[in-house]
Design an enzyme around this catalytic site. Structure first.
Site, PDB file in Angstrom:
ATOM      1  N   GLU A  15       0.833  -1.214   0.000  1.00  0.00           N
ATOM      2  CA  GLU A  15       0.000   0.000   0.000  1.00  0.00           C
ATOM      3  C   GLU A  15       0.861   1.254   0.000  1.00  0.00           C
ATOM      4  O   GLU A  15       1.997   1.238   0.423  1.00  0.00           O
ATOM      5  CB  GLU A  15      -0.945   0.020   1.195  1.00  0.00           C
ATOM      6  CG  GLU A  15      -0.338  -0.428   2.521  1.00  0.00           C
ATOM      7  CD  GLU A  15       0.853   0.330   2.957  1.00  0.00           C
ATOM      8  OE1 GLU A  15       0.826   1.586   2.898  1.00  0.00           O
ATOM      9  OE2 GLU A  15       1.870  -0.301   3.362  1.00  0.00           O
TER      10      GLU A  15
ATOM     11  N   GLU B 213       4.491  -0.340   1.472  1.00  0.00           N
ATOM     12  CA  GLU B 213       4.593  -0.624   0.029  1.00  0.00           C
ATOM     13  C   GLU B 213       4.558  -2.130  -0.270  1.00  0.00           C
ATOM     14  O   GLU B 213       4.556  -2.527  -1.416  1.00  0.00           O
ATOM     15  CB  GLU B 213       5.897  -0.069  -0.590  1.00  0.00           C
ATOM     16  CG  GLU B 213       6.088   1.411  -0.456  1.00  0.00           C
ATOM     17  CD  GLU B 213       7.406   1.881  -1.092  1.00  0.00           C
ATOM     18  OE1 GLU B 213       8.157   1.044  -1.631  1.00  0.00           O
ATOM     19  OE2 GLU B 213       7.671   3.093  -1.055  1.00  0.00           O
TER      20      GLU B 213
END
Lengths: 349, 349
Positions: free
Chosen positions: A174, A317
């Site tokens: 994310e 991430e």
């Protein structure tokens, strides 16, 4: 209306193949149990792949990006513009997760679920925009039902694409300035722990900033009164587009029989919401790393998950998941390629 | 006579390149420090390789095999014949470490420093035999000075071969039924901790077996009176051929400027002996994993080392080091391949 697919059955790991794999582990040329966690991973993959000799050759990393209205309340060390800037950085391959995905020869995709500014078409970025960022949850619900279902569907479609590409593992990541705030709010409601225990520095708040963040999360909870027994409403009221997308991604992945490697704090909050909806989902999850974000261990405990590594990472991430992928690959290689005592003519203890 | 090379200078990590690398880490597109331990690893490699952008492409795993006279006293769950059987298994590629070395595309070599029975010529096995196993240390010194120096030299030559092959990392492993007993004895003397705190199940002793092992270690220490201030005599009196070889391997590696990834309990005992001889050696070491063998954490603490991962492994062979190698590779890739804030046009916090 609540999407029907949310309640469709998950695939079931094969107990028969788990047992066969467990038996094989006892015959390999090593003291029984001496490969520790790697043995358990191999047995898990045997159950997931319905075969005694599992392999992990192909995987996909999907990073869901979204913005957060609550950033207006000053909950992040970085400006909101960074979300889209990082989406562009992903697209060009300059971010940590893209370097890692390349290193792992993993398929990689970014899904824009709703950044504040539409970056327009970019290579490797799928546009599944649900809105221009969520609303400020400290003043009302982060999103409406239509947005929630669209975000869940965006995650579902990403898992379906991964399945069509034939991957054997899905990793969710994310990007979203402010999303540790949303994750802490979701985590706080679902675990019952106070925002003060869930809020952390995120991208780099000092202690005053963290205290303020906890107050804003408390305000959002007071404002929205989310019901811990209704995980979807928790995601809607104090979550985020990328969190809801991750929840949909995880559930669909398990429905398709693809195991999931969960990353850190934010993804684990989405995983917890998804597991609260579908408890058997936990059987399809591995947890890669323990984040430096202080609330992460409580989220893992709530799922009953154990992190594989602790490298003091806190980037998000999907980066913490990516660094653990080689462990899964090596676990499968050891399991399938080592000689047995009989094959090698080695005496047993 | 004590070999002169033991006292030759070690290479020095470049402080200049460490600083340049540290500076670069602060410019990469991530919150400062968010890659945790991976940032420190990249900075270490910059110092070791004398360049701001280090890489880890080539490495070598060397497994030192030797037998232990103390096995006659019943300190292992496996018979002594397993040492040579496993050397053959390494040669044929069926053991855990050989599967891992292949997975990592690492160079691989076994050095027979003195198994009980000479296996004769085998592919991938270098014969540097110092004797047919050590003498029973519970009844006298495990080896004489000539054997000690020959074992140190066997390790030295293995590091020199690795250097000639141009590798950027050396990993030492070991195989030898009874060698957790020798490692616990060395560790007990060098740390001052009792054998009861250092002895563990090894390949699979039960609690009675472990208690007996601790008694035998104590007997060996009483019999030999090793001097903790003289690490070479400790290796000679209560060590093993493969332990001494590992110590020589580590010292030579640092003299040649090649960093070392230390494996588990046994290799760490050899590393501790080597660091006691040459304290600056610790600057060339990374510690891969925390072994399940209970004495390992005390050995790490004595060196001031911190394990990268804890996967509940206790196999030896270099296997715990091998599983950590991808972390080092990814740390270097992230450091060298990520975009800076300026390059990516990302706003800083």
């Amino acid at each position: 209306m609540r999407p029907e697919w949310l309640d469709a059955p998950l695939a079931e790991p094969s107990e028969k193949h788990r047992q066969e794999a467990l038996n094989r582990q006892g015959q390999l040329t090593k003291p029984p149990g001496s490969l520790g966690v790697l043995e358990k991973i191999a047995v898990d993959f045997a159950g997931w792949q319905n075969k005694m000799m599992p392999e992990l050759e192909s995987l996909k990393v999907v990073v869901f990006a979204g913005d957060h209205g609550v950033v207006e309340s000053g909950v992040s060390a970085f400006p909101q513009s960074v979300t889209v800037e990082m989406v562009k950085n992903f697209s060009r391959g300059g971010a940590a997760i893209t370097v890692l995905a390349k290193h792992l020869e993993a398929l990689f995709e970014v899904v824009d679920v709703g950044t504040a500014n539409d970056p327009g078409p970019l290579p490797g970025v799928v546009s599944s925009r649900v809105g221009a960022g969520t609303a400020d949850m400290s003043k009302g619900a982060a999103m409406d039902e239509k947005q929630l279902y669209a975000a869940l569907e965006a995650g579902r479609q990403a898992a379906i694409r991964g399945n069509e590409e034939g991957v054997q593992l899905l990793v969710g990541g994310e990007m979203g300035i402010g999303n540790t705030t949303a994750a802490a709010a979701v985590g706080s409601v679902l675990t019952g722990l106070s925002p003060a225990l869930m809020a952390g520095p995120g991208t780099g708040l000092d202690s005053t900033g963290v205290a303020n963040k906890a107050l804003i999360i408390q305000k959002a909870i007071d404002e929205n009164s989310p019901d811990a027994k209704d995980p979807l409403s928790v995601l809607r009221k104090v979550g985020g587009f990328e969190l809801a997308a991750l929840s949909g991604f995880y559930i669909t992945s398990a429905q398709l029989g693809i195991p999931i490697l969960v990353d850190g704090f934010i993804t684990t909050s989405a995983a917890l919401a998804a597991v609260k909806l579908r408890p058997e989902l936990a059987d399809w999850m591995l947890f890669a790393h323990l984040s430096e974000e202080p609330g992460h261990s409580a989220l893992l405990a709530a799922i009953g998950g154990q992190a594989l590594v602790d490298l003091e990472m806190r980037l998000g991430e999907g980066s913490g998941a990516a660094v653990a992928v080689p462990l899964l690959k090596m676990a499968c290689s050891l399991h399938s390629e080592m000689a047995t005592f009989a094959q090698a003519g080695v005496s047993q203890g």
